[in-house]
Design a protein around this motif. Structure first.
Motif, PDB file in Angstrom:
ATOM      1  N   THR A 266       0.844  -1.188   0.000  1.00 47.17           N
ATOM      2  CA  THR A 266       0.000   0.000   0.000  1.00 47.17           C
ATOM      3  C   THR A 266       0.881   1.239   0.000  1.00 47.17           C
ATOM      4  O   THR A 266       1.864   1.302   0.740  1.00 47.17           O
ATOM      5  CB  THR A 266      -0.914   0.037   1.249  1.00 47.17           C
ATOM      6  OG1 THR A 266      -1.622  -1.197   1.343  1.00 47.17           O
ATOM      7  CG2 THR A 266      -1.897   1.180   1.186  1.00 47.17           C
TER       8      THR A 266
ATOM      9  N   ASP B  99       0.656   5.815  -0.380  1.00 49.66           N
ATOM     10  CA  ASP B  99      -0.294   6.914  -0.188  1.00 49.66           C
ATOM     11  C   ASP B  99      -0.439   7.775  -1.445  1.00 49.66           C
ATOM     12  O   ASP B  99      -0.936   8.879  -1.395  1.00 49.66           O
ATOM     13  CB  ASP B  99       0.087   7.768   1.019  1.00 49.66           C
ATOM     14  CG  ASP B  99       1.407   8.497   0.843  1.00 49.66           C
ATOM     15  OD1 ASP B  99       2.049   8.365  -0.219  1.00 49.66           O
ATOM     16  OD2 ASP B  99       1.804   9.212   1.780  1.00 49.66           O
TER      17      ASP B  99
ATOM     18  N   HIS C 142       2.768  -6.084   3.617  1.00 48.01           N
ATOM     19  CA  HIS C 142       2.431  -7.271   4.403  1.00 48.01           C
ATOM     20  C   HIS C 142       2.831  -8.495   3.595  1.00 48.01           C
ATOM     21  O   HIS C 142       2.395  -8.665   2.454  1.00 48.01           O
ATOM     22  CB  HIS C 142       0.936  -7.291   4.722  1.00 48.01           C
ATOM     23  CG  HIS C 142       0.522  -8.425   5.589  1.00 48.01           C
ATOM     24  ND1 HIS C 142       0.830  -8.479   6.934  1.00 48.01           N
ATOM     25  CD2 HIS C 142      -0.154  -9.559   5.313  1.00 48.01           C
ATOM     26  CE1 HIS C 142       0.344  -9.605   7.434  1.00 48.01           C
ATOM     27  NE2 HIS C 142      -0.246 -10.283   6.467  1.00 48.01           N
TER      28      HIS C 142
ATOM     29  N   THR D  29       3.125   2.941   2.673  1.00 50.26           N
ATOM     30  CA  THR D  29       2.477   3.001   3.983  1.00 50.26           C
ATOM     31  C   THR D  29       2.365   1.635   4.641  1.00 50.26           C
ATOM     32  O   THR D  29       2.249   1.553   5.859  1.00 50.26           O
ATOM     33  CB  THR D  29       1.076   3.636   3.885  1.00 50.26           C
ATOM     34  OG1 THR D  29       0.281   2.883   2.968  1.00 50.26           O
ATOM     35  CG2 THR D  29       1.172   5.079   3.421  1.00 50.26           C
ATOM     36  N   ASN D  30       2.386   0.545   3.826  1.00 51.09           N
ATOM     37  CA  ASN D  30       2.285  -0.787   4.401  1.00 51.09           C
ATOM     38  C   ASN D  30       2.785  -1.832   3.408  1.00 51.09           C
ATOM     39  O   ASN D  30       2.502  -1.743   2.215  1.00 51.09           O
ATOM     40  CB  ASN D  30       0.832  -1.106   4.765  1.00 51.09           C
ATOM     41  CG  ASN D  30       0.699  -2.425   5.488  1.00 51.09           C
ATOM     42  OD1 ASN D  30       1.522  -2.792   6.317  1.00 51.09           O
ATOM     43  ND2 ASN D  30      -0.343  -3.165   5.167  1.00 51.09           N
TER      44      ASN D  30
END
Length: 107
Positions: free
Chosen positions: A35, A37, A80, A77-78
């Motif tokens: 992710t 932004d 995983h 932002t992420n």
């Protein structure tokens, strides 16, 4: 016979998506979610059968071996990552490695 000039694809240039995320498989089936932004797209030079799904600023996919690259603007932002057993990074040594390069030239 005259040739028509080559058509330009609608791809985004390095200036508008100056950053790059590279996900490198380690030979073990794994899943990832990325992710940012800002805007995100798959690097157009990839020809892998297992292309990830990109929706807005999120990419999801799987990787076993090889490399998947994404161009983006803004910030990550992420990220995983999980291996085939669902064990997340950093507990699993089998998940892919991830490289984030801000201001990276297009390869």
């Amino acid at each position: 016979m005259a040739r028509d000039p080559p058509e330009q694809t609608a791809g985004t240039d390095t200036q508008s998506l100056p950053n790059c995320v590279t996900i490198v498989g380690r030979g073990v089936p794994s899943s990832f979610e990325l992710t940012v932004d800002g805007e995100l797209e798959v690097d157009d030079e990839q020809s892998d059968e297992n292309l990830p799904v990109v929706s807005g600023s999120v990419a999801e996919g799987t990787i076993d071996v090889g490399v998947q690259r994404f161009r983006f603007d803004g910030q990550v932002t992420n990220i995983h990552l999980v291996d085939w057993n669902g064990v997340p990074a950093p507990e699993s040594a089998s998940v892919p490695t991830v490289h984030v390069d801000y201001g990276a030239a297009k390869r």
